[in-house]
Design a protein around this motif. Structure first.
Motif, PDB file in Angstrom:
ATOM      1  N   ARG A  90       0.820  -1.201   0.000  1.00 21.67           N
ATOM      2  CA  ARG A  90       0.000   0.000   0.000  1.00 21.67           C
ATOM      3  C   ARG A  90       0.866   1.269   0.000  1.00 21.67           C
ATOM      4  NH1 ARG A  90      -3.801  -2.823  -1.426  1.00 21.67           N
ATOM      5  NH2 ARG A  90      -5.662  -3.276  -0.165  1.00 21.67           N
ATOM      6  N   LEU A  91       1.930   1.285   0.800  1.00 27.20           N
ATOM      7  CA  LEU A  91       2.794   2.461   0.894  1.00 27.20           C
ATOM      8  C   LEU A  91       3.530   2.719  -0.425  1.00 27.20           C
ATOM      9  CD1 LEU A  91       4.256   1.969   4.488  1.00 27.20           C
ATOM     10  CD2 LEU A  91       2.684   3.778   3.739  1.00 27.20           C
ATOM     11  N   GLY A  95       3.088   5.875  -3.372  1.00 25.21           N
ATOM     12  CA  GLY A  95       4.237   6.689  -3.740  1.00 25.21           C
ATOM     13  C   GLY A  95       5.054   7.186  -2.567  1.00 25.21           C
ATOM     14  N   GLU A  96       4.852   6.604  -1.375  1.00 23.42           N
ATOM     15  CA  GLU A  96       5.584   7.058  -0.194  1.00 23.42           C
ATOM     16  C   GLU A  96       6.971   6.428  -0.088  1.00 23.42           C
ATOM     17  OE1 GLU A  96       3.546   7.206   3.519  1.00 23.42           O
ATOM     18  OE2 GLU A  96       1.591   7.520   2.607  1.00 23.42           O
ATOM     19  N   MET A  97       7.216   5.364  -0.830  1.00 22.01           N
ATOM     20  CA  MET A  97       8.534   4.739  -0.846  1.00 22.01           C
ATOM     21  C   MET A  97       8.687   3.952  -2.135  1.00 22.01           C
ATOM     22  SD  MET A  97       8.047   1.587   1.854  1.00 22.01           S
ATOM     23  CE  MET A  97       7.724   2.643   3.246  1.00 22.01           C
ATOM     24  N   ASP A  98       9.930   3.661  -2.482  1.00 20.61           N
ATOM     25  CA  ASP A  98      10.212   2.883  -3.692  1.00 20.61           C
ATOM     26  C   ASP A  98      10.391   1.403  -3.386  1.00 20.61           C
ATOM     27  OD1 ASP A  98      10.269   5.187  -5.349  1.00 20.61           O
ATOM     28  OD2 ASP A  98      12.291   5.638  -4.594  1.00 20.61           O
ATOM     29  N   ALA A  99      10.862   1.088  -2.185  1.00 24.01           N
ATOM     30  CA  ALA A  99      11.090  -0.297  -1.782  1.00 24.01           C
ATOM     31  C   ALA A  99      10.922  -0.398  -0.277  1.00 24.01           C
ATOM     32  CB  ALA A  99      12.489  -0.768  -2.200  1.00 24.01           C
ATOM     33  N   CYS A 100      10.617  -1.606   0.184  1.00 23.40           N
ATOM     34  CA  CYS A 100      10.402  -1.807   1.620  1.00 23.40           C
ATOM     35  C   CYS A 100      10.815  -3.219   2.013  1.00 23.40           C
ATOM     36  CB  CYS A 100       8.934  -1.573   1.964  1.00 23.40           C
ATOM     37  SG  CYS A 100       8.553  -1.766   3.716  1.00 23.40           S
ATOM     38  N   ILE A 150      10.013  -5.752  -0.886  1.00 24.09           N
ATOM     39  CA  ILE A 150       8.870  -5.373  -1.714  1.00 24.09           C
ATOM     40  C   ILE A 150       9.252  -4.102  -2.468  1.00 24.09           C
ATOM     41  CG2 ILE A 150       6.397  -4.922  -1.732  1.00 24.09           C
ATOM     42  CD1 ILE A 150       7.140  -7.569  -0.445  1.00 24.09           C
ATOM     43  N   GLU A 151       9.162  -4.132  -3.787  1.00 25.23           N
ATOM     44  CA  GLU A 151       9.554  -2.965  -4.581  1.00 25.23           C
ATOM     45  C   GLU A 151       8.795  -2.943  -5.893  1.00 25.23           C
ATOM     46  OE1 GLU A 151      13.698  -3.186  -5.772  1.00 25.23           O
ATOM     47  OE2 GLU A 151      13.601  -5.366  -5.806  1.00 25.23           O
ATOM     48  N   ALA A 157      14.082  -4.230 -11.756  1.00 26.15           N
ATOM     49  CA  ALA A 157      14.782  -4.337 -13.031  1.00 26.15           C
ATOM     50  C   ALA A 157      16.064  -3.511 -13.032  1.00 26.15           C
ATOM     51  CB  ALA A 157      13.860  -3.873 -14.170  1.00 26.15           C
ATOM     52  N   LEU A 158      16.018  -2.331 -12.420  1.00 28.23           N
ATOM     53  CA  LEU A 158      17.198  -1.460 -12.393  1.00 28.23           C
ATOM     54  C   LEU A 158      18.358  -2.086 -11.646  1.00 28.23           C
ATOM     55  CD1 LEU A 158      15.688   2.113 -11.834  1.00 28.23           C
ATOM     56  CD2 LEU A 158      16.979   1.298 -13.833  1.00 28.23           C
ATOM     57  N   ARG A 159      18.066  -2.825 -10.566  1.00 29.73           N
ATOM     58  CA  ARG A 159      19.159  -3.428  -9.793  1.00 29.73           C
ATOM     59  C   ARG A 159      19.392  -4.901 -10.147  1.00 29.73           C
ATOM     60  NH1 ARG A 159      18.025  -5.981  -4.853  1.00 29.73           N
ATOM     61  NH2 ARG A 159      15.814  -6.292  -4.431  1.00 29.73           N
ATOM     62  N   GLY A 160      18.678  -5.366 -11.179  1.00 27.13           N
ATOM     63  CA  GLY A 160      18.888  -6.740 -11.650  1.00 27.13           C
ATOM     64  C   GLY A 160      18.489  -7.792 -10.637  1.00 27.13           C
ATOM     65  N   ALA A 161      17.475  -7.517  -9.835  1.00 26.18           N
ATOM     66  CA  ALA A 161      17.057  -8.450  -8.785  1.00 26.18           C
ATOM     67  C   ALA A 161      16.162  -9.541  -9.352  1.00 26.18           C
ATOM     68  CB  ALA A 161      16.311  -7.694  -7.693  1.00 26.18           C
TER      69      ALA A 161
END
Length: 299
Positions: A90-91, A95-100, A150-151, A157-161
């Motif tokens: 939800r966060l 738009g409150e964070m990019d990853a958690c 969670i991201e 994709a940017l970090r190749g995860a």
């Protein structure tokens, strides 16, 4: 979707009143057990309060890894880990964070919790967890932890995860029935499942795997069965159970377990294990029958 001990089905972020009430009650129980008035206040650790706070674990993780976004604990018993994951989704969506970093951890195998659950007659006398089995007689306590990053898809994709899965839907309800016993018809769990499916834009026919709460207690498994049948109909087939292999991990229950290859972990029970369990069950039933005969003779 997950249940909690007081059967709040995904409340999301737990309200402050509920958090304070739970922490306060545990602190009072701990105080009575330690009897500081007799042993002296100097015997109490100066870190006792920080160690009891529900947000202690996420706070320590944020300090260890310099994570400066929102940091708090979701306090809802066995749904805490699932609530943490749902809240993270939800966060990020807001738009409150990019990853958690979200999940749950539990280490409760000690005298106080074991004794409390035993007094509730919630744990298995055989020490065997058999969810949805007619011979089930309670759960087995376990310990463990599970955390997920969670991201957004773009961030991964940017970090190749490697992507383990996509979180499509989340639902949260409360049964509003009893502090420990589930509502018999499973209405709260059913509504949570329906909300999660609606959030994902899916229907029962799209469900391939059901990871059940499956506590191995007579009341929960009956209620959960009713909820699954009502929400999923013909697709109500439990295909993944973890508690019969790793025990009931309380707060960390709602966090999925993955193996080294990123697949949902499964454990195979051998034919010998099943035979030994059945033998223990027969022995327990024979002992119970002897006690019943003895009582009838006395009466």
């Amino acid at each position: 979707r997950a249940h909690t001990a007081d059967h709040h089905h995904h409340k999301g972020i737990a309200d402050r009143g509920q958090v304070g009430g739970k922490t306060g009650r545990f602190a009072r129980d701990l105080q009575r057990a330690a009897q500081p008035s007799e042993r002296g206040a100097e015997r109490i650790s100066p870190l006792a309060v920080p160690m009891l706070m529900a947000n202690a674990a996420p706070a320590l993780i944020s300090m260890r890894h310099d994570l400066r976004g929102p940091s708090f604990g979701t306090v809802s018993a066995c749904a805490s880990g699932a609530h943490a994951i749902g809240t993270a989704v939800r966060l990020i969506a807001a738009g409150e964070m990019d990853a958690c970093l979200a999940g749950g951890a539990e280490s409760a195998i000690c005298a106080l919790p074991e004794g409390a659950f035993s007094r509730m007659e919630a744990t298995s006398k055989l020490g065997v967890s058999r969810p949805f089995d007619r011979r089930r007689d309670g759960f087995v306590m376990g310990e463990g932890a599970g955390m997920l990053v969670i991201e957004t898809a773009e961030g991964a994709a940017l970090r190749g995860a490697p992507v383990l899965g996509r979180l499509l839907g989340y639902g949260a309800t409360s049964a509003a029935h009893h502090v420990t016993a589930p509502e018999p018809t499973g209405r709260g769990a059913r509504q949570a499942i329906e909300l999660a499916l609606a959030d994902a834009g899916l229907g029962p026919a799209d469900v391939d795997c059901v990871n059940a709460h499956g506590t191995s207690t007579p009341l929960n498994d009956r209620s959960e069965t009713a909820a699954l049948k009502a929400a999923l109909g013909a697709r109500a087939r439990v295909s993944l159970l973890q508690k019969n292999h790793v025990g009931r991990k309380l707060i960390s229950t709602g966090t999925p377990v993955f193996d080294d290859q990123g697949d949902l972990a499964r454990v195979v029970v051998s034919e010998r294990d099943i035979t030994e369990i059945d033998a223990l069950q027969r022995e327990l039933e024979e002992q119970a029958a002897i006690k019943d005969r003895y009582r009838s003779q006395i009466l």
